[in-house]
Design an enzyme around this catalytic site. Structure first.
Site, short mmCIF file in Angstrom:
data_model
loop_
_atom_site.label_atom_id
_atom_site.label_comp_id
_atom_site.label_asym_id
_atom_site.label_seq_id
_atom_site.Cartn_x
_atom_site.Cartn_y
_atom_site.Cartn_z
CB SER A 59 -0.57 0.13 1.86
OG SER A 59 -0.49 -0.21 2.52
CG HIS A 110 -0.99 -4.63 2.35
ND1 HIS A 110 -0.40 -5.07 3.28
CD2 HIS A 110 -0.74 -3.94 0.93
CE1 HIS A 110 -0.07 -4.11 3.07
NE2 HIS A 110 -0.96 -3.51 2.16
CG HIS A 154 5.98 -9.22 7.33
ND1 HIS A 154 7.12 -8.29 7.40
CD2 HIS A 154 5.18 -7.98 8.00
CE1 HIS A 154 6.54 -7.34 7.29
NE2 HIS A 154 5.35 -6.93 7.23
NE ARG A 193 2.10 -4.13 12.39
CZ ARG A 193 1.72 -3.91 11.08
NH1 ARG A 193 1.56 -3.15 10.40
NH2 ARG A 193 2.01 -5.82 10.17
CG ASP A 218 -3.34 -8.18 8.94
OD1 ASP A 218 -3.53 -7.61 9.14
OD2 ASP A 218 -2.02 -8.41 7.61
N1 HAX Z 1 1.44 -19.81 5.94
C1 HAX Z 1 2.08 -20.98 4.98
N2 HAX Z 1 2.99 -20.81 3.83
C2 HAX Z 1 3.29 -19.66 4.18
C3 HAX Z 1 3.26 -18.57 5.50
C4 HAX Z 1 2.34 -18.66 5.98
N3 HAX Z 1 2.04 -18.37 6.64
N4 HAX Z 1 4.05 -16.96 5.51
C5 HAX Z 1 5.03 -17.54 3.69
N5 HAX Z 1 4.19 -19.06 3.35
C6 HAX Z 1 4.91 -19.70 2.30
C7 HAX Z 1 4.63 -18.72 1.07
O1 HAX Z 1 4.10 -18.53 0.34
C8 HAX Z 1 6.39 -18.99 -0.15
O2 HAX Z 1 5.68 -20.59 -0.31
P1 HAX Z 1 5.83 -20.59 -1.87
O3 HAX Z 1 7.22 -19.61 -2.17
O4 HAX Z 1 5.76 -21.97 -2.43
O5 HAX Z 1 5.69 -19.43 -3.00
C9 HAX Z 1 7.35 -19.89 0.96
O6 HAX Z 1 6.79 -19.66 2.99
C10 HAX Z 1 8.64 -18.35 1.61
O7 HAX Z 1 7.73 -17.36 1.97
P2 HAX Z 1 8.09 -16.56 2.40
O8 HAX Z 1 10.27 -15.79 1.64
O9 HAX Z 1 8.71 -16.36 4.07
O10 HAX Z 1 7.57 -14.86 2.78
P3 HAX Z 1 6.64 -13.69 1.73
O11 HAX Z 1 7.90 -12.86 1.84
O12 HAX Z 1 7.41 -14.50 0.34
O13 HAX Z 1 6.02 -13.53 2.55
C11 HAX Z 1 3.72 -13.17 3.56
C12 HAX Z 1 4.88 -13.13 3.28
C13 HAX Z 1 3.63 -12.12 4.60
C14 HAX Z 1 2.95 -12.78 2.00
C15 HAX Z 1 3.36 -14.45 4.14
O14 HAX Z 1 3.86 -14.76 4.73
C16 HAX Z 1 1.82 -14.57 4.20
O15 HAX Z 1 1.22 -14.72 2.82
N6 HAX Z 1 1.26 -15.42 4.94
C17 HAX Z 1 0.45 -15.18 5.21
C18 HAX Z 1 -0.73 -13.85 4.98
C19 HAX Z 1 -0.70 -12.87 5.25
O16 HAX Z 1 -0.76 -13.08 6.88
N7 HAX Z 1 -0.39 -11.61 5.11
C20 HAX Z 1 -0.38 -10.15 5.87
C21 HAX Z 1 1.11 -9.62 6.05
C22 HAX Z 1 0.97 -8.63 6.78
C23 HAX Z 1 0.60 -7.87 6.18
O17 HAX Z 1 0.89 -6.85 5.38
N8 HAX Z 1 -0.53 -7.12 7.04
O18 HAX Z 1 -1.32 -6.42 6.05
#
Ligand code: HAX
Length: 439
Positions: free
Chosen positions: A241, A271, A318, A327, A373
């Site tokens: 964002s 996000h 994250h 948070r 979240d």
């Molecule tokens: N559950 C399962 N798998 C997860 C995971 C989780 N909570 N967190 C990361 N992974 C996976 C990723 O999907 C990725 O898999 P692939 O390589 O197969 O695509 C792998 O682990 C490596 O990811 P990473 O390097 O640890 O994390 P990223 O920077 O790629 O992604 C995310 C960060 C927040 C998007 C990720 O941890 C996620 O999808 N979490 C769940 C959704 C979530 O809570 N989003 C909110 C984040 C905070 C925010 O911005 N709030 O607004």
């Protein structure tokens, strides 16, 4: 010039000179190297953006102008000694770089109240949309519709000098922030309370008024909203964002366009949509297990089932953080203090014990800890805001404080249009193997 704007101008114009000096005299200085891995994993860790409002440390979490969340809870002005800090104070801090006095915050609250009138056509645009359009769709469309009011757009058309872009941007930003609570509450009442709308109360603070217009007038909810609006406001510049607002703003798009674009990014499941996903997934779990108080073993098995289905566990992980998000901790402490024995709060706490060890066993996951979240929905649900498709709008209202403070900074620094270089995949292949290969 009014006081807050004048203070901002005084502070920021000094930084603006530094920005120009660095740009003009030290442009050749090498500050980082970029690996292929960084490019292919979402540009993580590359120092590419200038953002002054907050800084995220992977181990410690967010600091706003150097202050951690617990420090802000101590230092920022509040309505009453027992309460949480007012988000107006955080906005002042992000804009001006100083902890405001109580009087500054009261003045800012009043300034927002005088700017809060939302033109009727914005509500008409919302009303023209089907009620089953997502609250974030309605919210983003309403912001775009309000671009008719952009002072920057008019000033630009009238040929204002670049030197004064920041001034018109400041006015847009203040008006936009002031109007968001009414727009958000309007969508909430439209969708979930039969269009039974509640007028703003100009004597209330910004967050208190949002709660009021949504139909919640208890001190408990006002306290929660103030905390919520503070902790979601900013997370340095690289999150989707914030980066979107900056990128779109770099084309000199007006603040309404830049913020609306940021909101469509916030609406994504990786996000801000995660705050709805978490509570949705928790309810799915309780329904599947057919209980309101599952055992640890049941929760663990359900988490593993989610992962086996190729889904993520929402609220965990994250892109930058490598520890529990402060948070999350602030919200957990709030719940410990004010809430006794609540199903969703208990489950959020139970998940905090169970999920990190499971995710730690999966090598590719860099951060097994909860993010913001993982707790927010349980708190809102406890206080009666049960319509969780609306939760991302609340996040969006708060996020305006950070990304729009940054946008005024961008303008006073005279930041240029953002334009990184891209290459076909074959070019990256060539960097590694020394020869081209078409895919
Ligand atoms: N559950 C399962 N798998 C997860 C995971 C989780 N909570 N967190 C990361 N992974 C996976 C990723 O999907 C990725 O898999 P692939 O390589 O197969 O695509 C792998 O682990 C490596 O990811 P990473 O390097 O640890 O994390 P990223 O920077 O790629 O992604 C995310 C960060 C927040 C998007 C990720 O941890 C996620 O999808 N979490 C769940 C959704 C979530 O809570 N989003 C909110 C984040 C905070 C925010 O911005 N709030 O607004």
């Amino acid at each position: 010039m009014e006081y807050i704007k004048y203070r901002f101008f005084q502070k920021a114009s000094k930084c603006s000179k530094e920005f120009q000096k660095l740009k003009n005299e030290y442009s050749d200085k090498v500050i980082a190297q970029v690996t292929l891995g960084q490019v292919l994993t979402g540009m993580k860790g590359i120092p590419l953006l200038v953002t002054d409002t907050s800084k995220l440390d992977p181990e410690e979490g967010i600091r706003f102008k150097g202050y951690s969340i617990p420090e802000l809870q101590q230092k920022l002005p509040r309505m009453n000694p027992e309460g949480e800090p007012l988000p107006e104070g955080l906005f002042y801090l992000m804009l001006i770089g100083e902890i405001p006095a109580q009087e500054d915050v009261i003045n800012l609250s009043k300034d927002f109240a005088t700017r809060a009138h939302v033109p009727q056509h914005v509500f008409d645009v919302i009303d023209a949309m089907p009620k089953n359009s997502r609250p974030m769709t309605q919210f983003s469309a309403a912001i775009l519709a309000m671009a008719t009011e952009s002072i920057f757009q008019k000033a630009y058309r009238a040929g204002v000098s670049k030197k004064f872009y920041w001034d018109a941007t400041y006015e847009d930003v203040m008006n936009l922030i002031a109007r968001l609570p009414h727009i958000a509450a309007y969508i909430y009442r439209r969708n979930f309370h039969n269009d039974n709308h509640i007028e703003p109360n100009p004597r209330l603070d910004w967050a208190g008024n949002l709660a009021h217009m949504m139909g919640f007038d208890s001190e408990d909810i006002r306290r929660l909203f103030r905390l919520y609006m503070v902790i979601h406001a900013d997370h340095e510049g690289g999150n989707v964002s914030a980066h979107t607002a900056h990128l779109v703003g770099s084309a000199l798009s007006n603040p309404y366009y830049a913020y609306a674009a940021a909101m469509t990014g916030l609406a994504g499941p990786l996000h801000g949509f995660a705050n709805q996903d978490v509570i949705h997934w928790m309810f799915e779990m309780l329904e599947y297990l057919d209980t309101d108080s599952p055992t640890d073993q049941q929760v663990e098995d359900y988490c593993k089932k989610t992962l086996q289905e190729g889904r993520v566990i929402p609220g965990y992980g994250h892109a930058v953080l490598r520890k529990t998000d402060p948070r999350f901790t602030a919200q957990q402490e709030f719940a410990n203090k004010y809430i006794k024995d609540d199903t969703m709060v208990n489950l959020a706490n139970q998940l905090y014990r169970i999920v990190p060890p499971i995710l730690s066993d999966i090598a590719k996951i860099k951060n097994p800890w909860p993010n913001v979240d993982a707790f927010s929905g349980s708190l809102l649900y406890h206080y009666g805001i049960k319509e969780y498709t609306f939760y991302t709008v609340l996040f969006g209202v708060s996020r305006a404080l950070g990304v729009l403070a940054s946008l005024v900074n961008d303008r006073i620094y005279g930041m240029p249009i953002e334009r990184p270089t891209s290459h076909p995949l074959s070019w990256f292949y060539e960097q590694v193997h020394g020869e081209k290969k078409d895919c």
